[in-house]
Design a protein around this motif. Structure first.
Motif, PDB file in Angstrom:
ATOM      1  N   PHE A   1       0.835  -1.204   0.000  1.00  0.00           N
ATOM      2  CA  PHE A   1       0.000   0.000   0.000  1.00  0.00           C
ATOM      3  C   PHE A   1       0.865   1.247   0.000  1.00  0.00           C
ATOM      4  O   PHE A   1       0.642   2.162  -0.806  1.00  0.00           O
ATOM      5  CB  PHE A   1      -0.931   0.005   1.225  1.00  0.00           C
ATOM      6  CG  PHE A   1      -1.836   1.207   1.283  1.00  0.00           C
ATOM      7  CD1 PHE A   1      -3.105   1.160   0.737  1.00  0.00           C
ATOM      8  CD2 PHE A   1      -1.421   2.395   1.878  1.00  0.00           C
ATOM      9  CE1 PHE A   1      -3.948   2.274   0.772  1.00  0.00           C
ATOM     10  CE2 PHE A   1      -2.247   3.511   1.922  1.00  0.00           C
ATOM     11  CZ  PHE A   1      -3.514   3.444   1.367  1.00  0.00           C
TER      12      PHE A   1
ATOM     13  N   LEU B   1      -3.421   2.391   4.972  1.00  0.00           N
ATOM     14  CA  LEU B   1      -3.914   1.025   4.833  1.00  0.00           C
ATOM     15  C   LEU B   1      -4.905   0.702   5.944  1.00  0.00           C
ATOM     16  O   LEU B   1      -5.867  -0.030   5.733  1.00  0.00           O
ATOM     17  CB  LEU B   1      -2.759   0.024   4.854  1.00  0.00           C
ATOM     18  CG  LEU B   1      -3.206  -1.439   4.724  1.00  0.00           C
ATOM     19  CD1 LEU B   1      -3.886  -1.696   3.377  1.00  0.00           C
ATOM     20  CD2 LEU B   1      -2.046  -2.396   4.919  1.00  0.00           C
TER      21      LEU B   1
ATOM     22  N   LEU C   1      -8.363   1.703   4.950  1.00  0.00           N
ATOM     23  CA  LEU C   1      -8.900   0.775   3.959  1.00  0.00           C
ATOM     24  C   LEU C   1      -9.244  -0.559   4.599  1.00  0.00           C
ATOM     25  O   LEU C   1     -10.301  -1.147   4.328  1.00  0.00           O
ATOM     26  CB  LEU C   1      -7.884   0.591   2.830  1.00  0.00           C
ATOM     27  CG  LEU C   1      -8.228  -0.419   1.735  1.00  0.00           C
ATOM     28  CD1 LEU C   1      -9.605  -0.149   1.130  1.00  0.00           C
ATOM     29  CD2 LEU C   1      -7.159  -0.421   0.652  1.00  0.00           C
ATOM     30  N   ALA C   2      -8.360  -1.063   5.481  1.00  0.00           N
ATOM     31  CA  ALA C   2      -8.607  -2.353   6.132  1.00  0.00           C
ATOM     32  C   ALA C   2      -9.855  -2.291   7.004  1.00  0.00           C
ATOM     33  O   ALA C   2     -10.658  -3.242   7.024  1.00  0.00           O
ATOM     34  CB  ALA C   2      -7.397  -2.753   6.967  1.00  0.00           C
TER      35      ALA C   2
ATOM     36  N   LEU D   1     -13.070  -2.818   4.975  1.00  0.00           N
ATOM     37  CA  LEU D   1     -13.290  -4.047   4.203  1.00  0.00           C
ATOM     38  C   LEU D   1     -14.566  -4.780   4.607  1.00  0.00           C
ATOM     39  O   LEU D   1     -15.163  -5.496   3.797  1.00  0.00           O
ATOM     40  CB  LEU D   1     -12.081  -4.981   4.362  1.00  0.00           C
ATOM     41  CG  LEU D   1     -10.770  -4.506   3.719  1.00  0.00           C
ATOM     42  CD1 LEU D   1      -9.626  -5.438   4.116  1.00  0.00           C
ATOM     43  CD2 LEU D   1     -10.912  -4.443   2.195  1.00  0.00           C
TER      44      LEU D   1
ATOM     45  N   GLN E   1     -13.725  -3.569  -0.746  1.00  0.00           N
ATOM     46  CA  GLN E   1     -12.947  -4.718  -1.208  1.00  0.00           C
ATOM     47  C   GLN E   1     -12.557  -4.555  -2.667  1.00  0.00           C
ATOM     48  O   GLN E   1     -11.463  -4.952  -3.085  1.00  0.00           O
ATOM     49  CB  GLN E   1     -13.721  -6.011  -0.967  1.00  0.00           C
ATOM     50  CG  GLN E   1     -13.875  -6.320   0.514  1.00  0.00           C
ATOM     51  CD  GLN E   1     -14.472  -7.678   0.797  1.00  0.00           C
ATOM     52  OE1 GLN E   1     -14.603  -8.519  -0.089  1.00  0.00           O
ATOM     53  NE2 GLN E   1     -14.832  -7.916   2.052  1.00  0.00           N
TER      54      GLN E   1
ATOM     55  N   TYR F   1      -9.647  -2.163  -2.690  1.00  0.00           N
ATOM     56  CA  TYR F   1      -8.417  -2.877  -2.309  1.00  0.00           C
ATOM     57  C   TYR F   1      -7.837  -3.604  -3.519  1.00  0.00           C
ATOM     58  O   TYR F   1      -6.635  -3.536  -3.792  1.00  0.00           O
ATOM     59  CB  TYR F   1      -8.740  -3.861  -1.188  1.00  0.00           C
ATOM     60  CG  TYR F   1      -7.554  -4.601  -0.617  1.00  0.00           C
ATOM     61  CD1 TYR F   1      -6.988  -4.214   0.598  1.00  0.00           C
ATOM     62  CD2 TYR F   1      -7.003  -5.713  -1.278  1.00  0.00           C
ATOM     63  CE1 TYR F   1      -5.907  -4.908   1.136  1.00  0.00           C
ATOM     64  CE2 TYR F   1      -5.929  -6.393  -0.747  1.00  0.00           C
ATOM     65  CZ  TYR F   1      -5.383  -5.997   0.449  1.00  0.00           C
ATOM     66  OH  TYR F   1      -4.298  -6.683   0.972  1.00  0.00           O
TER      67      TYR F   1
ATOM     68  N   LEU G   1      -1.620  -5.272  -4.187  1.00  0.00           N
ATOM     69  CA  LEU G   1      -2.665  -5.759  -3.297  1.00  0.00           C
ATOM     70  C   LEU G   1      -3.592  -6.685  -4.073  1.00  0.00           C
ATOM     71  O   LEU G   1      -4.022  -7.713  -3.557  1.00  0.00           O
ATOM     72  CB  LEU G   1      -3.445  -4.589  -2.695  1.00  0.00           C
ATOM     73  CG  LEU G   1      -2.681  -3.681  -1.737  1.00  0.00           C
ATOM     74  CD1 LEU G   1      -3.608  -2.628  -1.137  1.00  0.00           C
ATOM     75  CD2 LEU G   1      -1.999  -4.475  -0.623  1.00  0.00           C
TER      76      LEU G   1
ATOM     77  N   LEU H   1      -8.123  -7.376   7.947  1.00  0.00           N
ATOM     78  CA  LEU H   1      -7.142  -7.757   6.932  1.00  0.00           C
ATOM     79  C   LEU H   1      -6.793  -9.234   7.059  1.00  0.00           C
ATOM     80  O   LEU H   1      -6.643  -9.931   6.042  1.00  0.00           O
ATOM     81  CB  LEU H   1      -5.891  -6.884   7.088  1.00  0.00           C
ATOM     82  CG  LEU H   1      -4.959  -6.790   5.883  1.00  0.00           C
ATOM     83  CD1 LEU H   1      -5.703  -6.316   4.639  1.00  0.00           C
ATOM     84  CD2 LEU H   1      -3.804  -5.835   6.185  1.00  0.00           C
TER      85      LEU H   1
END
Length: 232
Positions: free
Chosen positions: A79, A109, A112-113, A116, A128, A131, A137, A204
């Motif tokens: 990332f 990250l 973003l995680a 998810l 997702q 990502y 990734l 994650l």
């Protein structure tokens, strides 16, 4: 019914075709592969082909060396490496449509995680998809290894070169000493922003289950230590 001998018809009997083994380096991104490839170029080691950002060839004639890293540590590295190239240095800002906007939107990250999965545990298809829109990734460990491990035999895996022990693994498998710095590309990021929250870590870990399943299979085959990967 009487069967005719091929020799009596002037035909050659069918021949068995065997293929020479071919050695493939499966360069999974952000696992120290650039350092390894530079060192291999200066050595006498024979590698027939290198697979990077594409799935490796499959077949009984192939023998594999594989670069590897803890899936979560690899995702962190990927990332922030993409953020550096796309946003900070802007050298690849327009390489992949939408990637810059996604990196800019989340910023880290961990953000973003955390996105998810929704708070109720259901998957967030939008996050997702975001990502999967980021280089390296999208091409995760399972991208390279899931099909390979499904159709290959354990003796086709000649060696695993882990980012965490790359110098020792290069010495063991290729006799290469002092490979130089393992390229982790930590510039432009602080230790704090590379940390994941408990929710980000759990999400994650869940999202990358296929990566951990590939590693578990390699452990079962005796290709990795029983305690690999160590917790972050």
């Amino acid at each position: 019914m009487m069967q005719t001998d091929p020799a009596q018809q002037g035909l050659e009997p069918p021949q068995e075709h065997t293929q020479e083994p071919q050695t493939v380096l499966v360069h999974i991104g952000k696992c120290g592969g650039a350092t390894l490839r530079d060192a291999l170029m200066k050595s006498d080691t024979r590698i027939d082909s290198i697979t990077h950002v594409q799935q490796p060839p499959l077949g009984a004639q192939y023998r594999y060396y594989i670069t590897l890293r803890c899936p979560i540590a690899r995702a962190i590295s990927a990332f922030y490496w993409r953020r550096t190239l796309v946003l900070i240095e802007a050298s690849q800002e327009h390489r992949f449509p939408g990637e810059a906007q996604i990196l800019r939107h989340y910023g880290s990250l961990d953000a973003l995680a955390q996105a998810l999965y929704h708070p109720d545990g259901s998957r967030n298809s939008l996050a997702q998809g975001h990502y999967r829109s980021i280089l390296h990734l999208s091409e995760d460990i399972a991208f390279y290894l899931q099909d390979l491990l499904e159709v290959s035999q354990p003796d086709q895996i000649l060696g695993i070169l882990r980012q965490e022990s790359l110098a020792a693994d290069m010495l063991q498998h290729f006799g290469i000493e002092n490979p130089g710095r393992v390229n982790d590309n930590r510039h432009h990021t602080s230790a704090e922003e590379r940390q994941l929250s408990p929710r980000g870590t759990a999400n994650l870990r869940r999202f990358l289950q296929a990566d951990f399943d590939c590693i578990a299979k390699l452990r079962d085959w005796g290709k990795l230590p029983a305690d690999y990967p160590a917790p972050l």
